[in-house]
Design a protein around this motif. Structure first.
Motif, PDB file in Angstrom:
ATOM      1  N   LEU A  52      72.893  23.670   8.613  1.00  0.00           N
ATOM      2  CA  LEU A  52      72.772  22.943   9.879  1.00  0.00           C
ATOM      3  C   LEU A  52      71.808  23.649  10.823  1.00  0.00           C
ATOM      4  O   LEU A  52      71.043  23.003  11.549  1.00  0.00           O
ATOM      5  N   LEU A  53      71.830  24.983  10.811  1.00  0.00           N
ATOM      6  CA  LEU A  53      70.863  25.742  11.610  1.00  0.00           C
ATOM      7  C   LEU A  53      69.441  25.481  11.130  1.00  0.00           C
ATOM      8  O   LEU A  53      68.523  25.332  11.937  1.00  0.00           O
ATOM      9  N   ALA A  54      69.273  25.423   9.801  1.00  0.00           N
ATOM     10  CA  ALA A  54      67.954  25.139   9.240  1.00  0.00           C
ATOM     11  C   ALA A  54      67.440  23.789   9.724  1.00  0.00           C
ATOM     12  O   ALA A  54      66.277  23.656  10.123  1.00  0.00           O
ATOM     13  N   MET A  55      68.322  22.782   9.690  1.00  0.00           N
ATOM     14  CA  MET A  55      67.927  21.446  10.141  1.00  0.00           C
ATOM     15  C   MET A  55      67.623  21.438  11.634  1.00  0.00           C
ATOM     16  O   MET A  55      66.624  20.856  12.076  1.00  0.00           O
ATOM     17  N   THR A  56      68.464  22.111  12.421  1.00  0.00           N
ATOM     18  CA  THR A  56      68.278  22.133  13.877  1.00  0.00           C
ATOM     19  C   THR A  56      66.968  22.806  14.256  1.00  0.00           C
ATOM     20  O   THR A  56      66.200  22.292  15.082  1.00  0.00           O
ATOM     21  N   PHE A  57      66.695  23.975  13.644  1.00  0.00           N
ATOM     22  CA  PHE A  57      65.452  24.683  13.953  1.00  0.00           C
ATOM     23  C   PHE A  57      64.239  23.821  13.623  1.00  0.00           C
ATOM     24  O   PHE A  57      63.271  23.787  14.390  1.00  0.00           O
ATOM     25  N   ARG A  58      64.267  23.162  12.475  1.00  0.00           N
ATOM     26  CA  ARG A  58      63.127  22.348  12.055  1.00  0.00           C
ATOM     27  C   ARG A  58      62.890  21.181  13.007  1.00  0.00           C
ATOM     28  O   ARG A  58      61.747  20.887  13.380  1.00  0.00           O
ATOM     29  N   VAL A  59      63.963  20.495  13.400  1.00  0.00           N
ATOM     30  CA  VAL A  59      63.820  19.349  14.299  1.00  0.00           C
ATOM     31  C   VAL A  59      63.319  19.799  15.670  1.00  0.00           C
ATOM     32  O   VAL A  59      62.439  19.159  16.268  1.00  0.00           O
ATOM     33  N   ILE A  60      63.857  20.923  16.181  1.00  0.00           N
ATOM     34  CA  ILE A  60      63.407  21.446  17.476  1.00  0.00           C
ATOM     35  C   ILE A  60      61.921  21.803  17.428  1.00  0.00           C
ATOM     36  O   ILE A  60      61.162  21.499  18.353  1.00  0.00           O
ATOM     37  N   LEU A  61      61.524  22.438  16.330  1.00  0.00           N
ATOM     38  CA  LEU A  61      60.111  22.822  16.197  1.00  0.00           C
ATOM     39  C   LEU A  61      59.208  21.600  16.112  1.00  0.00           C
ATOM     40  O   LEU A  61      58.069  21.626  16.598  1.00  0.00           O
ATOM     41  N   LEU A  62      59.707  20.532  15.499  1.00  0.00           N
ATOM     42  CA  LEU A  62      58.907  19.304  15.417  1.00  0.00           C
ATOM     43  C   LEU A  62      58.683  18.708  16.804  1.00  0.00           C
ATOM     44  O   LEU A  62      57.585  18.223  17.114  1.00  0.00           O
ATOM     45  N   PHE A  63      59.732  18.723  17.643  1.00  0.00           N
ATOM     46  CA  PHE A  63      59.568  18.185  18.999  1.00  0.00           C
ATOM     47  C   PHE A  63      58.687  19.099  19.855  1.00  0.00           C
ATOM     48  O   PHE A  63      58.100  18.645  20.836  1.00  0.00           O
ATOM     49  N   GLY A  64      58.621  20.375  19.472  1.00  0.00           N
ATOM     50  CA  GLY A  64      57.724  21.295  20.171  1.00  0.00           C
ATOM     51  C   GLY A  64      56.497  21.605  19.346  1.00  0.00           C
ATOM     52  O   GLY A  64      56.026  22.745  19.322  1.00  0.00           O
ATOM     53  N   ILE A  65      55.982  20.564  18.662  1.00  0.00           N
ATOM     54  CA  ILE A  65      54.906  20.760  17.697  1.00  0.00           C
ATOM     55  C   ILE A  65      53.633  21.287  18.375  1.00  0.00           C
ATOM     56  O   ILE A  65      52.875  22.072  17.782  1.00  0.00           O
ATOM     57  N   THR A  66      53.408  20.880  19.627  1.00  0.00           N
ATOM     58  CA  THR A  66      52.231  21.375  20.356  1.00  0.00           C
ATOM     59  C   THR A  66      52.338  22.875  20.574  1.00  0.00           C
ATOM     60  O   THR A  66      51.355  23.623  20.416  1.00  0.00           O
ATOM     61  N   TRP A  67      53.555  23.335  20.913  1.00  0.00           N
ATOM     62  CA  TRP A  67      53.766  24.773  21.107  1.00  0.00           C
ATOM     63  C   TRP A  67      53.609  25.532  19.796  1.00  0.00           C
ATOM     64  O   TRP A  67      53.029  26.617  19.761  1.00  0.00           O
ATOM     65  N   VAL A  68      54.136  24.930  18.708  1.00  0.00           N
ATOM     66  CA  VAL A  68      54.028  25.574  17.396  1.00  0.00           C
ATOM     67  C   VAL A  68      52.566  25.766  17.017  1.00  0.00           C
ATOM     68  O   VAL A  68      52.162  26.844  16.548  1.00  0.00           O
ATOM     69  N   MET A  69      51.757  24.727  17.216  1.00  0.00           N
ATOM     70  CA  MET A  69      50.350  24.811  16.852  1.00  0.00           C
ATOM     71  C   MET A  69      49.595  25.787  17.756  1.00  0.00           C
ATOM     72  O   MET A  69      48.608  26.389  17.340  1.00  0.00           O
TER      73      MET A  69
END
Length: 285
Positions: A52-69
């Motif tokens: 569940l942590l894996a899924m949560t981290f991935r979804v959060i990172l997707l919504f912050g995709i601009t920050w990730v890039m």
């Protein structure tokens, strides 16, 4: 709804889901090793929380995709003569995760080979909180690696070239959720199989060492490390790595099958000897 009626979107979803499951193998192996050191009643909880942590981290990172890039931008350049590079946020996270995975894998192998592993007296050698903390730390690294792969696979260009920014994020979120659900279903049997076979445990830890080396190479590549002014350090193609993992697993399954079959004739032979001894005893009496 337009995404759901697009055949290309379904192909991208299935491809990305399959890729997320493949990339999640290292996650399941790590979960199996860490949860195996807990009490039996806490092991399913640790696996569920980890995934569940894996899924949560991935979804959060997707919504912050601009920050990730934006993390691929260099904030510190250096040149030591024999080594030069450009440090970025992505390179630190990936490189640090590789170091942690190497340390954890090598230390676990050392404990098992030396026979001084805690928990051999039947008590848990880890607490649920400590296990979840380790899982969370490594999930952050795996999530970054997974999201960067997903971004490169699903085009965010506007239709008809791509699926658009919103459509691409929807596809990636659906693929992540589906892959995590599938991994949750199989995490229990896989963990039980890994923990019941010491050779599979060592093989799994060896895989984690390989993945740790891959993360170190990828972090070095993202940081543009150069030795003595030569070429930038190259990342290791994931295809080669996962092929070697599956090939090693296939060989190990053949070994387990051969060992299982080799025991059957011995049992039958011993049974025949015991029958003959019993017959001889009856005749003597």
């Amino acid at each position: 709804m337009e995404i759901l009626t697009n055949p290309d979107a379904w192909i991208a979803l299935l491809t990305l889901t399959f890729l997320e499951i493949i990339l999640g193998i290292d996650n399941i192996v790590f979960l199996s090793i860490v949860s195996g050191k807990l009490e039996e009643k806490d092991q399913p909880k640790a696996r569920r929380i980890g995934l569940l942590l894996a899924m949560t981290f991935r979804v959060i990172l997707l919504f912050g995709i601009t920050w990730v890039m934006s993390l691929n931008k260099s904030f510190f350049d250096f040149d030591l003569g024999f080594l030069s590079g450009e440090i970025s946020g992505q390179s630190i996270i990936i490189f640090g995760g590789g170091l942690f995975l190497l340390y954890k894998s090598v230390s676990e192998i050392h404990h098992k080979l030396e026979g001084d592993e805690e928990g051999t007296n039947g008590k848990a050698s880890n607490t649920l909180g400590a296990a979840i903390l380790q899982i969370a730390l490594l999930n952050i690294v795996f999530s970054f690696d997974s999201i960067l792969t997903a971004i490169g696979l699903v085009s965010a260009a506007e239709p008809p070239v791509g699926f658009g920014a919103a459509g691409a994020i929807e596809i990636m979120i659906m693929a992540i959720i589906i892959s995590i659900i599938i991994m949750m279903i199989f995490a229990g049997p896989v963990s039980k199989f890994v923990n019941n076979h010491p050779t599979i445990q060592i093989l799994g830890l060896s895989f984690l060492i390989l993945i740790g080396v891959m993360l170190l190479a990828e972090g070095s590549h993202l940081a543009n490390f150069k030795f003595f002014g030569g070429e930038t350090v190259h990342s290791i193609p994931k295809g080669y790595l996962y092929f070697s993992i599956f090939f090693s697993l296939f060989v190990e399954f053949l070994n387990l099958k051969m060992k299982k079959n080799s025991k059957k004739p011995v049992v039958l032979y011993n049974n025949k000897i015991m029958d003959e001894k019993l017959k001889d005893a009856d005749v003597t009496n």
